[in-house]
Design a protein around this motif. Structure first.
Motif, PDB file in Angstrom:
ATOM      1  N   MET A   1      28.691  15.318  60.564  1.00  0.00           N
ATOM      2  CA  MET A   1      28.356  14.601  59.809  1.00  0.00           C
ATOM      3  C   MET A   1      26.837  14.754  59.300  1.00  0.00           C
ATOM      4  O   MET A   1      25.884  14.824  60.263  1.00  0.00           O
ATOM      5  N   SER A   2      26.508  14.645  58.726  1.00  0.00           N
ATOM      6  CA  SER A   2      25.050  15.075  57.650  1.00  0.00           C
ATOM      7  C   SER A   2      23.718  13.905  57.841  1.00  0.00           C
ATOM      8  O   SER A   2      24.542  12.846  57.716  1.00  0.00           O
ATOM      9  N   GLN A   3      22.899  14.343  58.233  1.00  0.00           N
ATOM     10  CA  GLN A   3      22.302  12.922  58.375  1.00  0.00           C
ATOM     11  C   GLN A   3      21.219  12.795  57.124  1.00  0.00           C
ATOM     12  O   GLN A   3      20.359  11.640  57.728  1.00  0.00           O
ATOM     13  N   THR A   4      21.744  13.324  56.233  1.00  0.00           N
ATOM     14  CA  THR A   4      20.791  12.959  54.856  1.00  0.00           C
ATOM     15  C   THR A   4      21.268  11.766  54.118  1.00  0.00           C
ATOM     16  O   THR A   4      22.002  10.614  54.575  1.00  0.00           O
ATOM     17  N   PHE A   5      20.003  11.301  53.554  1.00  0.00           N
ATOM     18  CA  PHE A   5      19.616  10.222  52.858  1.00  0.00           C
ATOM     19  C   PHE A   5      20.489   9.726  51.864  1.00  0.00           C
ATOM     20  O   PHE A   5      19.931   9.793  50.902  1.00  0.00           O
ATOM     21  N   ASN A   6      21.602   9.515  51.845  1.00  0.00           N
ATOM     22  CA  ASN A   6      22.555   9.275  50.330  1.00  0.00           C
ATOM     23  C   ASN A   6      23.056   7.836  49.619  1.00  0.00           C
ATOM     24  O   ASN A   6      23.542   7.298  50.278  1.00  0.00           O
ATOM     25  N   ASP A   7      22.542   7.859  48.525  1.00  0.00           N
ATOM     26  CA  ASP A   7      23.402   6.740  48.412  1.00  0.00           C
ATOM     27  C   ASP A   7      23.200   5.251  48.678  1.00  0.00           C
ATOM     28  O   ASP A   7      23.788   4.132  48.847  1.00  0.00           O
ATOM     29  N   GLY A   8      21.795   5.033  49.477  1.00  0.00           N
ATOM     30  CA  GLY A   8      21.631   4.448  50.276  1.00  0.00           C
ATOM     31  C   GLY A   8      21.897   4.523  51.793  1.00  0.00           C
ATOM     32  O   GLY A   8      21.987   3.142  52.466  1.00  0.00           O
ATOM     33  N   VAL A   9      22.655   5.138  52.299  1.00  0.00           N
ATOM     34  CA  VAL A   9      22.909   4.602  53.615  1.00  0.00           C
ATOM     35  C   VAL A   9      22.264   5.531  54.677  1.00  0.00           C
ATOM     36  O   VAL A   9      22.367   7.284  53.974  1.00  0.00           O
ATOM     37  N   LEU A  10      22.468   5.458  55.355  1.00  0.00           N
ATOM     38  CA  LEU A  10      21.346   6.005  56.731  1.00  0.00           C
ATOM     39  C   LEU A  10      22.735   6.274  57.746  1.00  0.00           C
ATOM     40  O   LEU A  10      23.088   5.310  57.977  1.00  0.00           O
ATOM     41  N   SER A  11      22.903   7.335  57.988  1.00  0.00           N
ATOM     42  CA  SER A  11      23.582   7.367  59.950  1.00  0.00           C
ATOM     43  C   SER A  11      22.453   7.056  60.481  1.00  0.00           C
ATOM     44  O   SER A  11      21.227   6.103  60.204  1.00  0.00           O
ATOM     45  N   ASN A  12      23.440   6.103  62.147  1.00  0.00           N
ATOM     46  CA  ASN A  12      22.323   5.567  62.277  1.00  0.00           C
ATOM     47  C   ASN A  12      21.255   5.829  63.484  1.00  0.00           C
ATOM     48  O   ASN A  12      20.388   5.333  64.532  1.00  0.00           O
ATOM     49  N   LEU A  87       7.276   4.404  52.424  1.00  0.00           N
ATOM     50  CA  LEU A  87       7.947   3.893  53.289  1.00  0.00           C
ATOM     51  C   LEU A  87       9.068   2.688  53.071  1.00  0.00           C
ATOM     52  O   LEU A  87      10.171   2.190  53.399  1.00  0.00           O
ATOM     53  N   ASP A  88       8.034   1.173  52.521  1.00  0.00           N
ATOM     54  CA  ASP A  88       8.764   0.356  51.592  1.00  0.00           C
ATOM     55  C   ASP A  88      10.111   0.102  51.366  1.00  0.00           C
ATOM     56  O   ASP A  88      11.212  -0.093  51.517  1.00  0.00           O
ATOM     57  N   GLY A  89       9.663   1.039  50.222  1.00  0.00           N
ATOM     58  CA  GLY A  89      10.494   1.295  49.463  1.00  0.00           C
ATOM     59  C   GLY A  89      12.275   1.957  49.557  1.00  0.00           C
ATOM     60  O   GLY A  89      13.198   1.930  49.540  1.00  0.00           O
ATOM     61  N   VAL A  90      11.495   2.961  50.979  1.00  0.00           N
ATOM     62  CA  VAL A  90      12.682   3.411  51.247  1.00  0.00           C
ATOM     63  C   VAL A  90      13.418   1.939  52.234  1.00  0.00           C
ATOM     64  O   VAL A  90      14.507   2.274  52.129  1.00  0.00           O
ATOM     65  N   CYS A  91      13.070   1.392  52.664  1.00  0.00           N
ATOM     66  CA  CYS A  91      13.327   0.576  53.429  1.00  0.00           C
ATOM     67  C   CYS A  91      14.258  -0.088  52.742  1.00  0.00           C
ATOM     68  O   CYS A  91      15.233  -0.506  53.044  1.00  0.00           O
ATOM     69  N   GLN A  92      13.355  -0.836  51.785  1.00  0.00           N
ATOM     70  CA  GLN A  92      14.443  -1.555  50.604  1.00  0.00           C
ATOM     71  C   GLN A  92      16.064  -0.658  50.630  1.00  0.00           C
ATOM     72  O   GLN A  92      16.987  -1.477  49.797  1.00  0.00           O
ATOM     73  N   ARG A  93      15.703  -0.170  49.902  1.00  0.00           N
ATOM     74  CA  ARG A  93      17.296   1.027  49.091  1.00  0.00           C
ATOM     75  C   ARG A  93      18.240   1.559  50.480  1.00  0.00           C
ATOM     76  O   ARG A  93      18.820   1.232  50.194  1.00  0.00           O
ATOM     77  N   GLY A  95      18.591  -1.410  52.942  1.00  0.00           N
ATOM     78  CA  GLY A  95      19.177  -2.411  52.964  1.00  0.00           C
ATOM     79  C   GLY A  95      18.071  -2.528  53.889  1.00  0.00           C
ATOM     80  O   GLY A  95      18.783  -3.734  54.945  1.00  0.00           O
ATOM     81  N   ILE A  96      17.210  -2.608  54.232  1.00  0.00           N
ATOM     82  CA  ILE A  96      16.747  -2.663  55.893  1.00  0.00           C
ATOM     83  C   ILE A  96      15.547  -3.221  55.466  1.00  0.00           C
ATOM     84  O   ILE A  96      14.592  -3.328  54.802  1.00  0.00           O
ATOM     85  N   ASP A  97      15.080  -4.508  56.397  1.00  0.00           N
ATOM     86  CA  ASP A  97      13.782  -5.863  55.952  1.00  0.00           C
ATOM     87  C   ASP A  97      12.490  -5.624  56.550  1.00  0.00           C
ATOM     88  O   ASP A  97      12.780  -6.033  57.371  1.00  0.00           O
ATOM     89  N   ALA A  98      11.947  -4.236  56.081  1.00  0.00           N
ATOM     90  CA  ALA A  98      11.248  -3.769  57.055  1.00  0.00           C
ATOM     91  C   ALA A  98       9.842  -5.326  56.635  1.00  0.00           C
ATOM     92  O   ALA A  98       9.184  -5.522  57.598  1.00  0.00           O
ATOM     93  N   GLY A  99       8.956  -5.838  55.487  1.00  0.00           N
ATOM     94  CA  GLY A  99       8.739  -6.779  54.946  1.00  0.00           C
ATOM     95  C   GLY A  99       7.068  -6.264  55.208  1.00  0.00           C
ATOM     96  O   GLY A  99       6.440  -7.369  55.663  1.00  0.00           O
ATOM     97  N   LEU A 100       6.944  -5.002  55.292  1.00  0.00           N
ATOM     98  CA  LEU A 100       5.933  -4.227  55.320  1.00  0.00           C
ATOM     99  C   LEU A 100       4.490  -5.037  54.760  1.00  0.00           C
ATOM    100  O   LEU A 100       3.304  -5.166  55.096  1.00  0.00           O
TER     101      LEU A 100
END
Length: 121
Positions: A1-12, A87-93, A95-100
């Motif tokens: 499985m690829s580790q790239t960030f596609n469609d807002g889904v990140l690997s663990n 980085l905050d934008g990446v978190c939003q995409r 689905g991580i609530d970073a609240g930076l």
């Protein structure tokens, strides 16, 4: 499985790495630890961004230290704020609530910065 960030889904692994980086950068920015911020941005966040397929974030990190280093402390921190905003934008995409913004006390007004490459000289 690829580790790239596609469609807002990140690997663990990428998700855990992103969450760790967010915590590290929030602490370093809050304490104005310039050396730690430079290390995090250029080495850790840039590496993560390349693996995750986030070229804008990787470009901002490269510009921060290597391509166009800031002339003074305030300029460096403004550029770091741009990296943190991205980085905050990446978190939003992802689905991580970073609240930076709230946690670092910054408004990230320089988030639209661009790297123009090495200065002519």
């Amino acid at each position: 499985m690829s580790q790239t960030f596609n469609d807002g889904v990140l690997s663990n692994g990428l998700r855990d790495g992103l969450e760790d980086l967010v915590g590290d950068v929030m602490h370093a920015r809050r304490t104005n630890d310039l050396g730690r911020l430079a290390l995090l941005c250029y080495c850790e966040i840039r590496r993560w961004a390349r693996i995750a397929g986030e070229p804008r974030l990787a470009e901002l990190c490269s510009c921060l230290v290597a391509l166009q280093p800031a002339c003074d402390r305030d300029g460096f921190l403004r550029r770091v704020d741009g990296v943190v905003a991205e980085l905050d934008g990446v978190c939003q995409r992802a689905g991580i609530d970073a609240g930076l913004r709230a946690r670092t006390g910054s408004d990230f007004s320089t988030s639209s910065q661009r790297c123009a490459g090495p200065a002519a000289g």
